[in-house]
Structures are given as C-alpha cells and as structure tokens.
Design an enzyme around this catalytic site. Structure first.
Site, PDB file in Angstrom:
ATOM      1  N   PRO A 146       0.833  -1.214   0.000  1.00  0.00           N
ATOM      2  CG  PRO A 146      -0.676  -1.512   1.754  1.00  0.00           C
ATOM      3  CD  PRO A 146       0.605  -2.043   1.185  1.00  0.00           C
ATOM      4  CD  GLU A 147       2.987   3.029  -4.408  1.00  0.00           C
ATOM      5  OE1 GLU A 147       3.091   4.220  -4.761  1.00  0.00           O
ATOM      6  OE2 GLU A 147       3.235   2.078  -5.164  1.00  0.00           O
TER       7      GLU A 147
ATOM      8  CE  LYS B 133       6.072   4.017   0.591  1.00  0.00           C
ATOM      9  NZ  LYS B 133       6.773   3.110  -0.319  1.00  0.00           N
TER      10      LYS B 133
ATOM     11  NE  ARG C  28      20.469  13.025  -2.961  1.00  0.00           N
ATOM     12  CZ  ARG C  28      19.704  12.314  -2.127  1.00  0.00           C
ATOM     13  NH1 ARG C  28      18.650  12.888  -1.543  1.00  0.00           N
ATOM     14  NH2 ARG C  28      19.979  11.060  -1.885  1.00  0.00           N
TER      15      ARG C  28
ATOM     16  NE  ARG D 287      10.542  -1.734  -6.126  1.00  0.00           N
ATOM     17  CZ  ARG D 287       9.693  -1.102  -5.293  1.00  0.00           C
ATOM     18  NH1 ARG D 287      10.127  -0.163  -4.505  1.00  0.00           N
ATOM     19  NH2 ARG D 287       8.423  -1.459  -5.241  1.00  0.00           N
TER      20      ARG D 287
END
Ligand SMILES: [Zn+2]
Length: 271
Positions: free
Chosen positions: A2-3, A58, A151, A260
């Site tokens: 879940p986000e 989250k 960055r 990912r």
C-alpha cells in the site's frame, strides 16, 4: 504494498468504523509483530477508545489517547473485518475487537508491524523521524523539490526515497513520471524548472485522484470494507508493458531503474 492513497483510504475507513469505540480485546500472533510483549500489547489497548486515525507517509497512526499504534502494512498487508473474534494466527497477525462488535484484523504483519508508542514518542520511530514532507503538505513545493533534486541520483530513486517525499512507491512514481514526461533514470539534477513543476503537479494530481478512486488494487490491496480500489483502471504505464502508450501509441517498455520494475513510454519520456 500500500502506498499513500491506499493507506489514506484504509486509515479513513478504520476511523469511519471504529472512531470513539472502546477496545474490548486486542492480541497479536507473535512477538515480532509488535515492539512490546504480546501481553503488554493487550494490556495497553484494552479499555482505550480510538480517538482518530492518521497517516505518516505509508504508515498508519491509530490514536488511542495514551497510546499511539503505528501500523505498517508491507507487501500484502491488509485491514480486514472479521465476523467475530478469533485468536490471531499466521494470516491475521493482530486483531482488535471494539465495543460495537467490530473485529479488525491487521493481516500479514510479518514484515510490517503494529507498534505501540507513548503519544509524541512515535515521532522517534526510525521510519517516521526521517520522513520527508507529505505531498499534500505546504512544505511540498516546487522549490523544495528543486533543492531535493540537486543530486546525481536518478529521479525515480529520489521519489522512492521516503526522506525526500513521504508516501510514494513504485506504482505512483512510474505514473507521476509518465505524466510529467520524465524518464525515471534521468539524473535528478538535470531536470529543468518546468519539468520539476510538472513532477510536483503530477504527484498531487495523481495521488489525489487515486484517493478519490480508493486506491489501486494491483495484487491484494482491498480497503477495510473489503472492496477493491479503482485506480488500476487509470494506470497509464504501470503493468502496461507491451501495450500502446495512451498519449502517442508507442509500446510501453519495462526495465529496471533504482532496482525496481519500471514502466516507460520511450517516446514521451526520452532519456
Ligand atoms: Zn508515449
């Protein structure tokens, strides 16, 4: 996992079901589900009323007055309503029964947890103390992102980093970057001011819309009423590898960025 939208929906559901209700029974399956002894988990929650719920990134926060429950649903963790009290087991790892007959199971917390803190002490929780601004907070501005993006790291790795912005995960980062027309592997410090604006706007738009549609059901997510979300029908690139881009028709590609699985339209999101 879940986000932000899914945790928002679950925490609002729990409030709708249990706010102002007293805990009659509480138990965890194993000591590793929580940061206190199982007997203490029971003792500290029974007799307390749920004052309200909230979200940090989250992570769900359950306010029981003198005790705050910090719940992290990881991978396929869910909040389910059970018909009646049952002792916790490997699936239903933490269970609360309220005085209106409601029984809530917090499932599969082997990787997540249901920790208890004194009010205020939860701010020292290692995952909370280092959270960056919430996307809906005033601190989350294009200027903030401009600073955070100075960055060389990939834009995707920075958006996934909870200390940069709280609440995004793999699904919504891919959707945000598609909407903004930014390749996920792009070095963050090479983004134009206009692209940073787009990332900022897309983050709020997409998360807001996903909350309206009660989240994305990709694997096992359901809200606390057992319903699936609807945002998966609006996903533009996530899980759409091999399908035509909704903007230009080019086939969506899947690759790996920031470790990912990552979904990209190579035409709309040039590197
Ligand atoms: Zn495209």
């Amino acid at each position: 996992m879940p986000e932000l939208p899914e945790v928002t929906v679950i925490s609002e559901d729990v409030a709708a079901l249990a706010k102002d209700r007293e805990v009659l029974r509480a138990a965890v399956f194993r000591p590793d589900v929580t940061n206190v002894e199982p007997e203490e988990f029971t003792r500290r929650l029974v007799g307390r009323r749920l004052r309200g719920t909230g979200r940090r990134g989250k992570i769900m926060a359950l306010d029981f007055g003198d005790v705050v429950g910090i719940v992290h649903l990881v991978i396929s963790g869910r909040v389910l309503r059970l018909d009646e009290w049952t002792e916790p087991d490997r699936m239903n790892t933490a269970i609360l029964e309220f005085d209106n007959g409601l029984v809530l199971a917090f499932t599969r917390l082997w990787l997540g947890y249901f920790d208890l803190y004194e009010p205020g002490a939860e701010e020292k929780h290692p995952l909370i103390s280092r959270l960056g601004p919430d996307p809906f907070s005033e601190a989350f501005t294009p200027e903030y992102l401009t600073e955070a993006f100075r960055r060389k790291a990939s834009i995707k790795s920075l958006l996934l980093d909870q200390s940069v912005v709280a609440g995004l995960g793999n699904i919504y980062v891919d959707e945000v970057l598609f909407t903004a027309g930014v390749h996920p592997a792009r070095k963050a410090n090479t983004l134009s001011a206009q692209k940073i604006q787009k990332v900022h706007a897309a983050t709020r738009d997409i998360l807001g819309r996903a909350i309206e549609l009660r989240g994305t059901t990709f694997d096992s997510y359901h809200d606390a009423f057992g319903e699936t979300g609807k945002y998966q029908h609006e996903l533009k690139v996530f899980t759409r590898a091999g399908e035509p881009c909704p903007k230009c028709g080019t086939l969506i590609e899947k690759s790996r960025v920031a470790g990912r699985g990552t979904h990209v339209c190579p035409a709309c999101q040039p590197l």
